[in-house]
Scaffold this motif. Structure first.
Motif, PDB file in Angstrom:
ATOM      1  N   VAL A 380      25.377  34.146  59.225  1.00 38.21           N
ATOM      2  CA  VAL A 380      24.806  35.248  59.986  1.00 38.21           C
ATOM      3  C   VAL A 380      23.294  35.157  59.912  1.00 38.21           C
ATOM      4  O   VAL A 380      22.729  34.555  58.995  1.00 38.21           O
ATOM      5  N   VAL A 381      22.633  35.776  60.919  1.00 43.77           N
ATOM      6  CA  VAL A 381      21.171  35.880  60.938  1.00 43.77           C
ATOM      7  C   VAL A 381      20.809  37.185  60.238  1.00 43.77           C
ATOM      8  O   VAL A 381      20.898  38.271  60.822  1.00 43.77           O
ATOM      9  N   GLN A 382      20.435  37.105  58.992  1.00 42.60           N
ATOM     10  CA  GLN A 382      20.220  38.275  58.139  1.00 42.60           C
ATOM     11  C   GLN A 382      18.873  38.921  58.391  1.00 42.60           C
ATOM     12  O   GLN A 382      17.860  38.239  58.543  1.00 42.60           O
ATOM     13  N   GLU A 383      18.886  40.262  58.468  1.00 43.44           N
ATOM     14  CA  GLU A 383      17.629  41.014  58.533  1.00 43.44           C
ATOM     15  C   GLU A 383      17.151  41.335  57.118  1.00 43.44           C
ATOM     16  O   GLU A 383      16.004  41.106  56.772  1.00 43.44           O
ATOM     17  N   GLY A 412      30.542  42.597  48.908  1.00 46.57           N
ATOM     18  CA  GLY A 412      31.677  42.496  48.006  1.00 46.57           C
ATOM     19  C   GLY A 412      32.906  41.925  48.658  1.00 46.57           C
ATOM     20  O   GLY A 412      33.872  41.559  47.976  1.00 46.57           O
ATOM     21  N   CYS A 413      32.923  41.844  49.987  1.00 46.96           N
ATOM     22  CA  CYS A 413      34.060  41.263  50.699  1.00 46.96           C
ATOM     23  C   CYS A 413      34.067  39.743  50.630  1.00 46.96           C
ATOM     24  O   CYS A 413      35.035  39.113  51.079  1.00 46.96           O
ATOM     25  N   PHE A 414      32.999  39.137  50.132  1.00 48.19           N
ATOM     26  CA  PHE A 414      32.842  37.695  50.192  1.00 48.19           C
ATOM     27  C   PHE A 414      32.749  37.106  48.789  1.00 48.19           C
ATOM     28  O   PHE A 414      32.357  37.771  47.826  1.00 48.19           O
ATOM     29  N   LEU A 415      33.079  35.833  48.691  1.00 43.48           N
ATOM     30  CA  LEU A 415      33.024  35.113  47.425  1.00 43.48           C
ATOM     31  C   LEU A 415      31.592  34.864  47.009  1.00 43.48           C
ATOM     32  O   LEU A 415      30.796  34.360  47.810  1.00 43.48           O
ATOM     33  N   GLU A 416      31.245  35.166  45.784  1.00 42.01           N
ATOM     34  CA  GLU A 416      29.944  34.835  45.191  1.00 42.01           C
ATOM     35  C   GLU A 416      28.792  35.282  46.066  1.00 42.01           C
ATOM     36  O   GLU A 416      27.796  34.599  46.209  1.00 42.01           O
ATOM     37  N   ALA A 417      28.947  36.406  46.769  1.00 39.89           N
ATOM     38  CA  ALA A 417      27.891  36.888  47.656  1.00 39.89           C
ATOM     39  C   ALA A 417      27.053  37.977  47.024  1.00 39.89           C
ATOM     40  O   ALA A 417      26.066  38.417  47.606  1.00 39.89           O
ATOM     41  N   GLY A 418      27.428  38.448  45.869  1.00 39.83           N
ATOM     42  CA  GLY A 418      26.662  39.495  45.229  1.00 39.83           C
ATOM     43  C   GLY A 418      27.110  40.858  45.674  1.00 39.83           C
ATOM     44  O   GLY A 418      28.210  41.058  46.212  1.00 39.83           O
ATOM     45  N   SER A 419      26.247  41.842  45.497  1.00 38.15           N
ATOM     46  CA  SER A 419      26.557  43.213  45.878  1.00 38.15           C
ATOM     47  C   SER A 419      25.540  43.688  46.902  1.00 38.15           C
ATOM     48  O   SER A 419      24.551  43.032  47.183  1.00 38.15           O
ATOM     49  N   GLY A 420      25.795  44.893  47.427  1.00 41.87           N
ATOM     50  CA  GLY A 420      24.906  45.450  48.429  1.00 41.87           C
ATOM     51  C   GLY A 420      25.433  45.226  49.830  1.00 41.87           C
ATOM     52  O   GLY A 420      26.550  44.729  50.036  1.00 41.87           O
ATOM     53  N   TYR A 421      24.613  45.587  50.810  1.00 45.76           N
ATOM     54  CA  TYR A 421      24.993  45.510  52.212  1.00 45.76           C
ATOM     55  C   TYR A 421      23.994  44.617  52.944  1.00 45.76           C
ATOM     56  O   TYR A 421      22.780  44.802  52.843  1.00 45.76           O
ATOM     57  N   VAL A 422      24.536  43.656  53.685  1.00 47.74           N
ATOM     58  CA  VAL A 422      23.687  42.779  54.485  1.00 47.74           C
ATOM     59  C   VAL A 422      23.647  43.318  55.916  1.00 47.74           C
ATOM     60  O   VAL A 422      24.687  43.625  56.509  1.00 47.74           O
ATOM     61  N   VAL A 423      22.437  43.493  56.436  1.00 47.79           N
ATOM     62  CA  VAL A 423      22.222  43.902  57.829  1.00 47.79           C
ATOM     63  C   VAL A 423      21.862  42.636  58.613  1.00 47.79           C
ATOM     64  O   VAL A 423      20.934  41.906  58.241  1.00 47.79           O
ATOM     65  N   TYR A 424      22.601  42.356  59.698  1.00 47.85           N
ATOM     66  CA  TYR A 424      22.388  41.091  60.423  1.00 47.85           C
ATOM     67  C   TYR A 424      22.420  41.347  61.930  1.00 47.85           C
ATOM     68  O   TYR A 424      22.905  42.370  62.410  1.00 47.85           O
ATOM     69  N   PHE A 425      21.892  40.344  62.646  1.00 42.79           N
ATOM     70  CA  PHE A 425      21.797  40.411  64.108  1.00 42.79           C
ATOM     71  C   PHE A 425      22.888  39.552  64.731  1.00 42.79           C
ATOM     72  O   PHE A 425      23.186  38.454  64.249  1.00 42.79           O
ATOM     73  N   GLY A 426      23.425  40.031  65.859  1.00 44.54           N
ATOM     74  CA  GLY A 426      24.304  39.229  66.680  1.00 44.54           C
ATOM     75  C   GLY A 426      25.636  38.936  66.042  1.00 44.54           C
ATOM     76  O   GLY A 426      26.054  39.584  65.076  1.00 44.54           O
ATOM     77  N   LEU A 451       8.603  46.093  63.819  1.00 39.54           N
ATOM     78  CA  LEU A 451       9.675  46.715  63.044  1.00 39.54           C
ATOM     79  C   LEU A 451       9.808  46.117  61.655  1.00 39.54           C
ATOM     80  O   LEU A 451      10.719  46.487  60.909  1.00 39.54           O
ATOM     81  N   ASN A 452       8.938  45.175  61.302  1.00 33.90           N
ATOM     82  CA  ASN A 452       8.920  44.576  59.962  1.00 33.90           C
ATOM     83  C   ASN A 452      10.283  43.969  59.622  1.00 33.90           C
ATOM     84  O   ASN A 452      10.953  44.364  58.667  1.00 33.90           O
ATOM     85  N   ILE A 453      10.709  43.008  60.461  1.00 31.42           N
ATOM     86  CA  ILE A 453      12.003  42.364  60.291  1.00 31.42           C
ATOM     87  C   ILE A 453      11.795  40.993  59.664  1.00 31.42           C
ATOM     88  O   ILE A 453      10.959  40.204  60.126  1.00 31.42           O
ATOM     89  N   ASN A 454      12.551  40.684  58.613  1.00 27.13           N
ATOM     90  CA  ASN A 454      12.500  39.374  57.957  1.00 27.13           C
ATOM     91  C   ASN A 454      13.824  38.653  58.234  1.00 27.13           C
ATOM     92  O   ASN A 454      14.884  39.092  57.775  1.00 27.13           O
ATOM     93  N   LEU A 455      13.765  37.591  59.016  1.00 30.92           N
ATOM     94  CA  LEU A 455      14.962  36.876  59.435  1.00 30.92           C
ATOM     95  C   LEU A 455      15.210  35.665  58.551  1.00 30.92           C
ATOM     96  O   LEU A 455      14.274  34.939  58.194  1.00 30.92           O
ATOM     97  N   GLU A 456      16.495  35.423  58.238  1.00 30.75           N
ATOM     98  CA  GLU A 456      16.912  34.207  57.546  1.00 30.75           C
ATOM     99  C   GLU A 456      18.405  34.030  57.768  1.00 30.75           C
ATOM    100  O   GLU A 456      19.127  34.983  58.103  1.00 30.75           O
ATOM    101  N   VAL A 457      18.864  32.788  57.583  1.00 33.98           N
ATOM    102  CA  VAL A 457      20.279  32.482  57.764  1.00 33.98           C
ATOM    103  C   VAL A 457      20.983  32.617  56.423  1.00 33.98           C
ATOM    104  O   VAL A 457      20.531  32.076  55.403  1.00 33.98           O
ATOM    105  N   ARG A 458      22.139  33.343  56.428  1.00 33.12           N
ATOM    106  CA  ARG A 458      22.893  33.549  55.191  1.00 33.12           C
ATOM    107  C   ARG A 458      24.325  33.050  55.386  1.00 33.12           C
ATOM    108  O   ARG A 458      24.943  33.287  56.427  1.00 33.12           O
ATOM    109  N   ALA A 459      24.831  32.339  54.378  1.00 32.40           N
ATOM    110  CA  ALA A 459      26.204  31.815  54.409  1.00 32.40           C
ATOM    111  C   ALA A 459      27.139  32.803  53.735  1.00 32.40           C
ATOM    112  O   ALA A 459      26.808  33.394  52.699  1.00 32.40           O
ATOM    113  N   LEU A 460      28.330  32.995  54.332  1.00 34.89           N
ATOM    114  CA  LEU A 460      29.333  33.917  53.804  1.00 34.89           C
ATOM    115  C   LEU A 460      30.679  33.210  53.735  1.00 34.89           C
ATOM    116  O   LEU A 460      31.015  32.381  54.592  1.00 34.89           O
ATOM    117  N   SER A 461      31.475  33.560  52.738  1.00 39.84           N
ATOM    118  CA  SER A 461      32.818  32.991  52.596  1.00 39.84           C
ATOM    119  C   SER A 461      33.754  34.137  52.193  1.00 39.84           C
ATOM    120  O   SER A 461      33.569  34.767  51.142  1.00 39.84           O
TER     121      SER A 461
END
Length: 465
Positions: A380-383, A412-426, A451-461
C-alpha cells in the motif's frame, strides 16, 4: 590538307567496325549501310547488322561528325530546363526559409506592411534564381549534346560517335571534348577518333549492357529511298511528341504552385492579425483633451457613455464621479469563506480491522480482520501510521473531505506488522513496482503538499485464519 567529310568518316568507321566485330559469334555475314532513316526523323550515318547465335540480330549505329558539323558533338546548355529548375528551386528555398523564420517568430512582421514583405520575398527569390542558375548549369543534366541525344531516342546493341581528328583542337583539356567523353562513358556509348591515312583510335568502348534499362524503343532503319513512304506517320509522331512535351516541366510547375500557395497562406494568416498601433504621447494628449471637451458639453459618444452599460465602481474618469452607483464591495458580493476541516469523529472501539469512508454517510464504516480479502503479500501507499483509532479516524475524514481516496487498516491483522493503524491511499497492490508508480503519481498530485503528507510504500502480509 582538306579535312575528312562525314561520308569519309562513315566509310572508314564502318570498315573499322567490320574488323572490330569479326571475332563476335554470328550466324551469317555482316551488312553495312550508310545514311539510314528511322521513325521520328532519326538518322543513322552508319549502320551495321549481323545475325547472332541466339537468333536475334546485332545492330550497331554510327553518328559521324566532321569539322564542319562539330556542333553535333559540342554541348549546349538546356536553358529552358535550367530556367524551370532554377525557378522551382528558388521558390522552394525562399518559401522554406520564410516559413521557418515565420514559425520561429524571428521576422518582424508587424513592422512593415504587406507590400513590403511581398517585395522582399520577390527580391529573395530573384537572387536565389541567379544563384541556382549559375550553380546548376555546370551539371551534366543541363549540357545537351545533339549526337548523344539522338542515341537516347532509340535502342541499338552498340552506338558509336565517330569524330574527325580536327573536330577538337586539343584532346587533353578542351572542355567540349572532356564533356563529350564523360557523357559517352556515363551513357554507355562508344567514342572513336578517325584519322586520315592512319588507323582510328578508340577513346571509349560501348557498354555491353543497356544502361537505360529498356526505356528506349526499338526502331527499324530504312534506306533513304524507302523513308519517304513514312511521311504521314512521321508527321503524326511529331504532333504526338509536341503534345507530350507540353507536360515536360510538370514537376517544376507543381513545386512553383505549392510554394506560391504556401507563401500566400502565410501572408493571409498574418493579415488577419490585429496589430497594436503605436501613438505618440503628444497625439494621445490631444485626443484626451478632445474627449474632455466633449464631456464638458455632455456630448459623449455612445462608446463611452457610462449610462449605457452596467459599471461596478462610481469612480469613472473623467470627473465628476457618479454618486448613484455603489461600489461592488458594498453589494454583498464578497466570496464566502471556504469550509473548514471536517469535525473529529468520535473514537470507536480498538482493533477495528478496516476503516472505510463512504460518500453521503455520516462517520466511518469499519470491518473486522476477517472481512479482509488479501491473499499473500500486498503493498500500500502509506500516508502515516497512527497509534490509535481515535487518531487515525480524524485523519481519514480530513483527507477524504479534499476528495482523496483514503482508507485505514489495523496492523494487528497482518503478520509482523506491529500495532496501530496505517492510513493509505488508493487500492492494495500485488506488486511493489505498481505501488512505487502509484506513490510517484500521488506525490505529483499533492503539489505543494499543504496537507503535510508523507508517502512511502509499505508491505503487508495477512495472518492465516
Amino acid at each position: 590538307m582538306a579535312s575528312l567529310n562525314e561520308q569519309d568518316i562513315t566509310q572508314i568507321t564502318l570498315r573499322f567496325l567490320k574488323s572490330h566485330y569479326r571475332q563476335r559469334q554470328r550466324e551469317g555475314a555482316a551488312m553495312l549501310s550508310a545514311n539510314r532513316m528511322g521513325a521520328g526523323g532519326i538518322k543513322a550515318d552508319g549502320f551495321i547488322r549481323f545475325p547472332q547465335v541466339q537468333g536475334e540480330d546485332f545492330q550497331a549505329t554510327v553518328e559521324a561528325t566532321s569539322a564542319d558539323s562539330r556542333y553535333e558533338v559540342r554541348y549546349k546548355v538546356k536553358k529552358s530546363l535550367l530556367g524551370w529548375d532554377s525557378v522551382a528551386s528558388a521558390l522552394f528555398l525562399t518559401t522554406a526559409g520564410f516559413a521557418v523564420l515565420y514559425v520561429r517568430e524571428i521576422l518582424p512582421m508587424d513592422r512593415y506592411n504587406m507590400f513590403t514583405w511581398i517585395s522582399f520575398l520577390l527580391g529573395a527569390a530573384f537572387l536565389a534564381f541567379f544563384f541556382f542558375y549559375g550553380m546548376l548549369r555546370l551539371r551534366r543534366r543541363y549540357r545537351y549534346i545533339p549526337a548523344l541525344e539522338q542515341f537516347k531516342k532509340y535502342y541499338a546493341n552498340e552506338q558509336w560517335v565517330a569524330i574527325a581528328e580536327d573536330v577538337f583542337p586539343n584532346y587533353h583539356d578542351d572542355s567540349y571534348y572532356l564533356e563529350l567523353r564523360e557523357q559517352c562513358i556515363y551513357n554507355g556509348f562508344g567514342l572513336i577518333v578517325i584519322r586520315e591515312n592512319k588507323p582510328p583510335i578508340i577513346q571509349v568502348t560501348p557498354s555491353r549492357q543497356d544502361l537505360f534499362k529498356h526505356r528506349r524503343r526499338l526502331i527499324s532503319f530504312l534506306p533513304q529511298a524507302e523513308f519517304n513512304k513514312m511521311a504521314r506517320k512521321e508527321r503524326y509522331e511529331k504532333a504526338t511528341e509536341f503534345a507530350s512535351s507540353a507536360l515536360r516541366y510538370k514537376y517544376q510547375i507543381i513545386v512553383c504552385l505549392i510554394s506560391i500557395l504556401a507563401i500566400a497562406g502565410i501572408l493571409y494568416q498574418e493579415s488577419q492579425r490585429h496589430t497594436l498601433e503605436e501613438q505618440e504621447y503628444a497625439d494621445y494628449q490631444e485626443e484626451m483633451e478632445q474627449v474632455r471637451q466633449r464631456n464638458r458639453g455632455n456630448i459623449l459618444p455612445d462608446s463611452i457613455r457610462p449610462n449605457l452599460y452596467v459599471i461596478d465602481t462610481p469612480f469613472i474618469w473623467p470627473p465628476p464621479f457618479r454618486k448613484d452607483v455603489k461600489n461592488y464591495l458594498e453589494l454583498g458580493l464578497a466570496p464566502e469563506p471556504p469550509p473548514g476541516p471536517a469535525p473529529l469523529l468520535e473514537p470507536r472501539e480498538e482493533e477495528a480491522g478496516f476503516i472505510l469512508p463512504y460518500p453521503d454517510v455520516a462517520g466511518l464504516i469499519t470491518y473486522d480482520c476477517s472481512q479482509l480479502r488479501i491473499e499473500g503479500d500486498a503493498f500500500v501507499v502509506q500516508e502515516r501510521v497512527y497509534s490509535s483509532y481515535s487518531l487515525a479516524a480524524p485523519r481519514i475524514a480530513e483527507l477524504s473531505s479534499y476528495g482523496l481516496e483514503v482508507y485505514g487498516m489495523w496492523l494487528g491483522c497482518f503478520l509482523e506488522a506491529g500495532s496501530g493503524y496505517v492510513v493509505y491511499f488508493g487500492p492494495v497492490f500485488r506488486e511493489e513496482a505498481e505501488a512505487e508508480r502509484a506513490m510517484k503519481s500521488y506525490a505529483t498530485q499533492m503539489g505543494d503538499n499543504v496537507l503535510n503528507i508523507n508517502l512511502e510504500v509499505r508491505a503487508l502480509s495477512i495472518k492465516p485464519q
